[in-house]
Scaffold this motif. Structure first.
Motif, PDB file in Angstrom:
ATOM      1  N   LEU A  43     -44.415  19.917  28.847  1.00  0.00           N
ATOM      2  CA  LEU A  43     -45.161  20.317  30.096  1.00  0.00           C
ATOM      3  C   LEU A  43     -46.592  20.774  29.862  1.00  0.00           C
ATOM      4  O   LEU A  43     -47.698  20.549  30.291  1.00  0.00           O
ATOM      5  CB  LEU A  43     -44.370  21.065  31.020  1.00  0.00           C
ATOM      6  N   GLU A  44     -46.584  21.663  28.845  1.00  0.00           N
ATOM      7  CA  GLU A  44     -47.805  22.266  28.328  1.00  0.00           C
ATOM      8  C   GLU A  44     -48.920  21.169  27.784  1.00  0.00           C
ATOM      9  O   GLU A  44     -50.128  21.365  27.970  1.00  0.00           O
ATOM     10  CB  GLU A  44     -47.347  23.395  27.349  1.00  0.00           C
ATOM     11  N   LYS A  45     -48.422  20.386  27.052  1.00  0.00           N
ATOM     12  CA  LYS A  45     -48.892  19.212  26.570  1.00  0.00           C
ATOM     13  C   LYS A  45     -49.725  18.533  27.642  1.00  0.00           C
ATOM     14  O   LYS A  45     -50.974  17.764  27.441  1.00  0.00           O
ATOM     15  CB  LYS A  45     -48.495  18.466  25.758  1.00  0.00           C
ATOM     16  N   LEU A  46     -49.065  18.257  28.809  1.00  0.00           N
ATOM     17  CA  LEU A  46     -49.432  17.787  29.963  1.00  0.00           C
ATOM     18  C   LEU A  46     -50.690  18.633  30.742  1.00  0.00           C
ATOM     19  O   LEU A  46     -50.959  18.023  31.610  1.00  0.00           O
ATOM     20  CB  LEU A  46     -48.467  17.178  30.981  1.00  0.00           C
ATOM     21  N   GLY A  47     -50.416  19.793  30.507  1.00  0.00           N
ATOM     22  CA  GLY A  47     -51.476  20.615  30.948  1.00  0.00           C
ATOM     23  C   GLY A  47     -50.851  21.737  32.293  1.00  0.00           C
ATOM     24  O   GLY A  47     -51.576  22.405  32.800  1.00  0.00           O
ATOM     25  N   PHE A  48     -49.716  21.682  32.141  1.00  0.00           N
ATOM     26  CA  PHE A  48     -48.731  22.616  33.136  1.00  0.00           C
ATOM     27  C   PHE A  48     -48.714  23.919  32.363  1.00  0.00           C
ATOM     28  O   PHE A  48     -47.631  24.171  31.880  1.00  0.00           O
ATOM     29  CB  PHE A  48     -47.443  22.023  33.452  1.00  0.00           C
ATOM     30  N   VAL A  49     -49.699  24.822  32.484  1.00  0.00           N
ATOM     31  CA  VAL A  49     -49.661  26.090  31.776  1.00  0.00           C
ATOM     32  C   VAL A  49     -49.845  27.057  32.679  1.00  0.00           C
ATOM     33  O   VAL A  49     -50.358  26.689  34.017  1.00  0.00           O
ATOM     34  CB  VAL A  49     -50.473  26.279  30.868  1.00  0.00           C
ATOM     35  N   PRO A  50     -49.221  28.307  32.702  1.00  0.00           N
ATOM     36  CA  PRO A  50     -49.490  29.313  33.842  1.00  0.00           C
ATOM     37  C   PRO A  50     -51.069  29.650  33.901  1.00  0.00           C
ATOM     38  O   PRO A  50     -51.859  29.676  32.960  1.00  0.00           O
ATOM     39  CB  PRO A  50     -48.878  30.571  33.141  1.00  0.00           C
ATOM     40  N   GLY A  51     -51.389  29.585  35.308  1.00  0.00           N
ATOM     41  CA  GLY A  51     -52.712  29.805  35.732  1.00  0.00           C
ATOM     42  C   GLY A  51     -53.537  28.406  35.835  1.00  0.00           C
ATOM     43  O   GLY A  51     -54.549  28.491  36.743  1.00  0.00           O
ATOM     44  N   ALA A  52     -52.922  27.481  35.618  1.00  0.00           N
ATOM     45  CA  ALA A  52     -53.515  26.148  35.956  1.00  0.00           C
ATOM     46  C   ALA A  52     -53.082  25.894  37.624  1.00  0.00           C
ATOM     47  O   ALA A  52     -52.195  26.196  37.993  1.00  0.00           O
ATOM     48  CB  ALA A  52     -52.882  25.020  35.114  1.00  0.00           C
ATOM     49  N   VAL A  53     -54.306  25.132  37.992  1.00  0.00           N
ATOM     50  CA  VAL A  53     -53.913  24.843  39.589  1.00  0.00           C
ATOM     51  C   VAL A  53     -53.484  23.346  39.630  1.00  0.00           C
ATOM     52  O   VAL A  53     -54.104  22.532  38.811  1.00  0.00           O
ATOM     53  CB  VAL A  53     -55.509  24.838  40.315  1.00  0.00           C
ATOM     54  N   VAL A  54     -52.609  23.134  40.450  1.00  0.00           N
ATOM     55  CA  VAL A  54     -51.892  21.803  40.412  1.00  0.00           C
ATOM     56  C   VAL A  54     -51.831  21.494  42.091  1.00  0.00           C
ATOM     57  O   VAL A  54     -51.517  22.393  42.825  1.00  0.00           O
ATOM     58  CB  VAL A  54     -50.504  21.735  39.951  1.00  0.00           C
ATOM     59  N   SER A  55     -52.002  20.260  42.337  1.00  0.00           N
ATOM     60  CA  SER A  55     -51.909  19.721  43.664  1.00  0.00           C
ATOM     61  C   SER A  55     -50.934  18.568  43.922  1.00  0.00           C
ATOM     62  O   SER A  55     -50.900  17.782  43.003  1.00  0.00           O
ATOM     63  CB  SER A  55     -53.146  19.090  44.148  1.00  0.00           C
ATOM     64  N   VAL A  56     -49.886  18.682  44.740  1.00  0.00           N
ATOM     65  CA  VAL A  56     -48.980  17.678  44.972  1.00  0.00           C
ATOM     66  C   VAL A  56     -49.666  16.621  45.803  1.00  0.00           C
ATOM     67  O   VAL A  56     -50.072  16.984  46.798  1.00  0.00           O
ATOM     68  CB  VAL A  56     -47.843  18.101  45.721  1.00  0.00           C
ATOM     69  N   VAL A  57     -49.588  15.470  45.226  1.00  0.00           N
ATOM     70  CA  VAL A  57     -50.472  14.287  45.783  1.00  0.00           C
ATOM     71  C   VAL A  57     -49.134  13.606  46.736  1.00  0.00           C
ATOM     72  O   VAL A  57     -49.643  13.365  48.185  1.00  0.00           O
ATOM     73  CB  VAL A  57     -50.966  13.517  44.897  1.00  0.00           C
ATOM     74  N   ALA A  58     -48.107  13.341  46.195  1.00  0.00           N
ATOM     75  CA  ALA A  58     -47.090  12.589  46.968  1.00  0.00           C
ATOM     76  C   ALA A  58     -45.668  12.563  46.465  1.00  0.00           C
ATOM     77  O   ALA A  58     -45.662  12.883  44.948  1.00  0.00           O
ATOM     78  CB  ALA A  58     -47.351  11.180  47.221  1.00  0.00           C
ATOM     79  N   GLU A  59     -44.799  12.175  47.018  1.00  0.00           N
ATOM     80  CA  GLU A  59     -43.341  11.873  46.458  1.00  0.00           C
ATOM     81  C   GLU A  59     -43.085  10.350  46.579  1.00  0.00           C
ATOM     82  O   GLU A  59     -43.392   9.864  47.622  1.00  0.00           O
ATOM     83  CB  GLU A  59     -42.424  12.762  47.189  1.00  0.00           C
ATOM     84  N   PHE A  60     -42.833   9.824  45.625  1.00  0.00           N
ATOM     85  CA  PHE A  60     -42.444   8.443  45.475  1.00  0.00           C
ATOM     86  C   PHE A  60     -41.149   8.091  44.760  1.00  0.00           C
ATOM     87  O   PHE A  60     -41.204   8.248  43.255  1.00  0.00           O
ATOM     88  CB  PHE A  60     -43.636   7.934  45.023  1.00  0.00           C
ATOM     89  N   HIS A  61     -40.124   7.648  45.305  1.00  0.00           N
ATOM     90  CA  HIS A  61     -39.000   7.043  44.629  1.00  0.00           C
ATOM     91  C   HIS A  61     -38.553   8.053  43.455  1.00  0.00           C
ATOM     92  O   HIS A  61     -37.977   7.759  42.426  1.00  0.00           O
ATOM     93  CB  HIS A  61     -39.222   5.689  43.663  1.00  0.00           C
ATOM     94  N   GLY A  62     -38.427   9.461  43.832  1.00  0.00           N
ATOM     95  CA  GLY A  62     -37.790  10.346  43.209  1.00  0.00           C
ATOM     96  C   GLY A  62     -38.610  11.083  42.269  1.00  0.00           C
ATOM     97  O   GLY A  62     -38.275  11.763  41.417  1.00  0.00           O
TER      98      GLY A  62
END
Length: 70
Positions: A28-47
């Motif tokens: 997750l950290e390699k993908l950019g999911f680190v504490p303090g980062a801003v993330v937006s949920v775009v959609a949910e699609f097939h699980g």
């Protein structure tokens, strides 16, 4: 704090922490999911949850999104 999977579509959140085994957290950290980062949920699609983070769109599984606390 809630898991990212519970955030609604179109919601922008700040990541507080990531959970799971060490290998999952590192991935997750390699993908950019680190504490303090801003993330937006775009959609949910097939699980999967499609999110926008650092000007990129990434599809992650609902299970993985459940390990990201916002």
């Amino acid at each position: 704090m809630i898991p990212l999977v519970l955030a609604g579509s179109g919601t922008s959140c700040v990541i507080k922490k990531t959970g799971g085994p060490s290998a999952v957290r590192q991935h997750l950290e390699k993908l950019g999911f680190v504490p303090g980062a801003v993330v937006s949920v775009v959609a949910e699609f097939h699980g999967n949850v499609i999110v926008k983070i650092k000007d990129s769109r990434i599809a992650i599984s609902r299970e993985m999104a459940g390990k990201i606390m916002v």
